[in-house]
Design a protein around this motif. Sequence first.
Motif, short mmCIF file in Angstrom:
data_model
loop_
_atom_site.label_atom_id
_atom_site.label_comp_id
_atom_site.label_asym_id
_atom_site.label_seq_id
_atom_site.Cartn_x
_atom_site.Cartn_y
_atom_site.Cartn_z
N TYR B 72 0.77 -1.27 -0.09
CA TYR B 72 0.03 0.18 0.04
C TYR B 72 0.70 1.28 0.12
O TYR B 72 0.06 2.41 -0.14
N SER B 73 2.29 1.20 0.21
CA SER B 73 2.92 2.30 -0.07
C SER B 73 2.99 2.93 -1.29
O SER B 73 2.50 2.08 -2.39
N SER B 74 3.30 4.22 -1.62
CA SER B 74 3.12 4.85 -2.84
C SER B 74 4.28 5.76 -2.94
O SER B 74 5.02 6.13 -2.28
N GLU B 75 4.39 5.82 -4.56
CA GLU B 75 5.39 6.78 -4.84
C GLU B 75 4.91 7.87 -5.81
O GLU B 75 3.82 7.57 -6.67
N LEU B 76 5.31 9.08 -5.84
CA LEU B 76 4.85 10.27 -6.92
C LEU B 76 5.96 10.57 -7.40
O LEU B 76 7.21 10.92 -6.96
N ASN B 77 5.99 10.51 -8.74
CA ASN B 77 7.10 10.90 -9.76
C ASN B 77 6.73 11.88 -10.64
O ASN B 77 5.74 12.19 -11.10
N VAL B 78 7.79 12.88 -10.68
CA VAL B 78 7.62 14.01 -11.41
C VAL B 78 8.74 14.19 -12.46
O VAL B 78 9.76 14.38 -11.88
N ASN B 79 8.47 14.07 -13.90
CA ASN B 79 9.39 14.21 -14.80
C ASN B 79 9.71 15.77 -15.41
O ASN B 79 8.44 16.45 -15.04
N ALA B 80 10.73 16.06 -15.94
CA ALA B 80 11.00 17.35 -16.54
C ALA B 80 10.41 18.45 -15.64
O ALA B 80 9.46 19.29 -15.94
N LEU B 81 11.18 18.74 -14.53
CA LEU B 81 10.57 19.52 -13.51
C LEU B 81 10.59 20.73 -13.99
O LEU B 81 11.60 21.46 -14.73
N LEU B 82 9.67 21.80 -13.53
CA LEU B 82 9.45 23.10 -14.33
C LEU B 82 9.69 23.98 -12.78
O LEU B 82 9.12 23.38 -11.50
N LEU B 83 9.83 25.16 -12.96
CA LEU B 83 9.91 25.94 -11.50
C LEU B 83 8.72 26.01 -10.74
O LEU B 83 8.53 25.84 -9.48
N GLY B 84 7.46 25.97 -11.55
CA GLY B 84 6.21 25.94 -11.01
C GLY B 84 5.93 24.81 -10.22
O GLY B 84 4.75 24.56 -9.74
N ASP B 85 6.67 23.62 -10.15
CA ASP B 85 6.39 22.48 -9.58
C ASP B 85 6.80 22.59 -8.23
O ASP B 85 6.73 21.80 -7.43
N SER B 86 7.59 23.72 -7.75
CA SER B 86 7.98 23.95 -6.51
C SER B 86 6.69 24.15 -5.42
O SER B 86 5.70 24.91 -5.88
N ALA B 87 6.60 23.20 -4.50
CA ALA B 87 5.62 23.45 -3.64
C ALA B 87 5.66 22.15 -2.49
O ALA B 87 6.63 21.51 -2.49
N LEU B 88 4.80 21.97 -1.82
CA LEU B 88 4.71 20.76 -0.69
C LEU B 88 3.76 19.93 -1.17
O LEU B 88 2.72 20.23 -1.54
N TYR B 89 4.25 18.43 -1.27
CA TYR B 89 3.59 17.69 -1.85
C TYR B 89 3.08 16.70 -0.51
O TYR B 89 4.03 16.10 0.05
N LEU B 90 2.01 16.62 -0.72
CA LEU B 90 1.18 15.82 0.61
C LEU B 90 0.56 14.52 0.15
O LEU B 90 0.21 14.44 -0.76
#
Lengths: 115, 113
Positions: B72-90
């Motif tokens: 049940y654990s999980s991963e979040l992947n983000v490719n080709a990061l943009l400046l606008g992806d800066s955030a707190l991921y919950l």
Amino acid sequence: AQSVSQHNHHVILSEAASLELGCNYSYGGTVNLFWYVQYPGQHLQLLLKYFSGDPLVKGIKGFEAEFIKSKFSFNLRKPSVQWSDTAEYFCAVNDLAGTASKLTFGTGTRLQVTL
Amino acid sequence: DAGVTQSPTHLIKTRGQQVTLRCSPKSGHDTVSWYQQALGQGPQFIFQYYEEEERQRGNFPDRFSGHQFPNYSSELNVNALLLGDSALYLCASSSPTLTDTQYFGPGTRLTVL
């Protein structure tokens, strides 16, 4: 799409003052409603929730909220705030139209309680 | 009883890079949801995983992908990061009914330079 409005962005109160934070949502169907709180340096915590039944729900730390279906509102109240209530408060709605329990949040209200 | 845990706590990446964030749900929960919280905003729903499948997705591009493991654990992947992806991921976990309540982890603060 579902939307949630929190009208008060920043509220400053003295200790012992009464608090009411507004929350309105747009979805006309069956909803579950939540208030979450984020204390400084801490993660989001559930304050209270409404699923069904008595529209006046009581949560932790003396908070309560009233669901008024006709007004699409779920306002948060506390009769007498304490300095330790300083935090950011988020209203959230879970519309039950889909297969997943997706939460839609408001932009939050920052509450500052002064001594 | 451990609550929802997330790793890492903080992460700094540069534009174009890829990032993987991790989440372990609260004991007894088998559904994991991911949210992005930009500064001064409320959390925004990215997607939800249940039984190792993406059950619903918010308004995020395909650069955002995820995975849920048999535990049940999980991963979040983000490719080709943009400046606008800066955030707190919950990450939030819940039990498998629609009327469940989501419990949130402390989040991962991602900064993209």
